[in-house]
Design a protein around this motif. Sequence first.
Motif, PDB file in Angstrom:
ATOM      1  N   GLY A 133      43.846  -2.406 119.100  1.00  0.00           N
ATOM      2  CA  GLY A 133      42.513  -1.823 119.163  1.00  0.00           C
ATOM      3  C   GLY A 133      41.791  -1.725 117.841  1.00  0.00           C
ATOM      4  O   GLY A 133      40.620  -1.342 117.795  1.00  0.00           O
ATOM      5  N   THR A 149      35.822  -1.526 119.052  1.00  0.00           N
ATOM      6  CA  THR A 149      34.613  -1.179 119.800  1.00  0.00           C
ATOM      7  C   THR A 149      33.587  -0.496 118.902  1.00  0.00           C
ATOM      8  O   THR A 149      32.382  -0.711 119.046  1.00  0.00           O
ATOM      9  N   ASP A 167      42.304 -10.387 121.337  1.00  0.00           N
ATOM     10  CA  ASP A 167      43.442  -9.483 121.224  1.00  0.00           C
ATOM     11  C   ASP A 167      44.575 -10.297 120.604  1.00  0.00           C
ATOM     12  O   ASP A 167      45.153 -11.175 121.248  1.00  0.00           O
ATOM     13  N   SER A 181      40.819  -4.148 127.994  1.00  0.00           N
ATOM     14  CA  SER A 181      40.056  -3.930 126.763  1.00  0.00           C
ATOM     15  C   SER A 181      38.833  -4.848 126.704  1.00  0.00           C
ATOM     16  O   SER A 181      37.789  -4.467 126.169  1.00  0.00           O
TER      17      SER A 181
END
Length: 243
Positions: A133, A149, A167, A181
């Motif tokens: 992430g 994000t 990813d 995601s």
Amino acid sequence: MQVIPAIDLRGGRCVRLVQGDYGRETVFGEDPAEMARHWQDEGATRIHLVDLDGAKLGKPANVESVKAILARVDVPCQLGGGIRDEETLEAWLGAGLDRVIVGTQALKDPAWFSRMAHRHPGRLALGLDARDGRVATSGWLDVSTVEATELAEQFDALPLAAVIYTDIARDGMLEGPNLESTRALADRLRTPVIASGGVGSLEDIGRLATLPVSGAIVGRALYDGRFRLCEARERAGEEPETP
């Protein structure tokens, strides 16, 4: 959804890495321009290029290979890797690339990235490479503390061509993309999202096509012959070219 074959360049050859690991390389061709022509002949409407050496060095490295590709094909090409200053960015656009992809420098100097996006509307894409992430930079060698994000939303008002989301844990693994995601990111952005990493089957293409994404970049699965590009385009619902 547009299916975009990838050509990763290292040392003038067409290669693929596993999870961005430069020590886990497979060579798929000695002539990247011929490979690009192959994908165009197979029906590609866009080709995704990555200068792996450039990403690591922070400056263009596979320049002659990219120029040879641009001279060989007619379809739009986009390139990422080592684009970290205005001179490099404008040189690549002037060489015939349709889009350039900026990742590391967008994180390091958001004001510069914003200026470049306004100076070249629709010609820049944000390369958003994430591990757990968080944004990874410098050819995925460094992982920042910035949430992917968060960075994407910071630039969502800019006139970008796309956000290309990878990813890293899925890249080259053929175990399926991170649908959760990818959907979460696409739902939060107005900028078109292109998914990258993990596609290993036509079923993966079909699942991505149900998400609000504009494209999917496919690499190893095509090179391994798991499916043909025409099959992937059909599964994605990409409009066929008119004769």
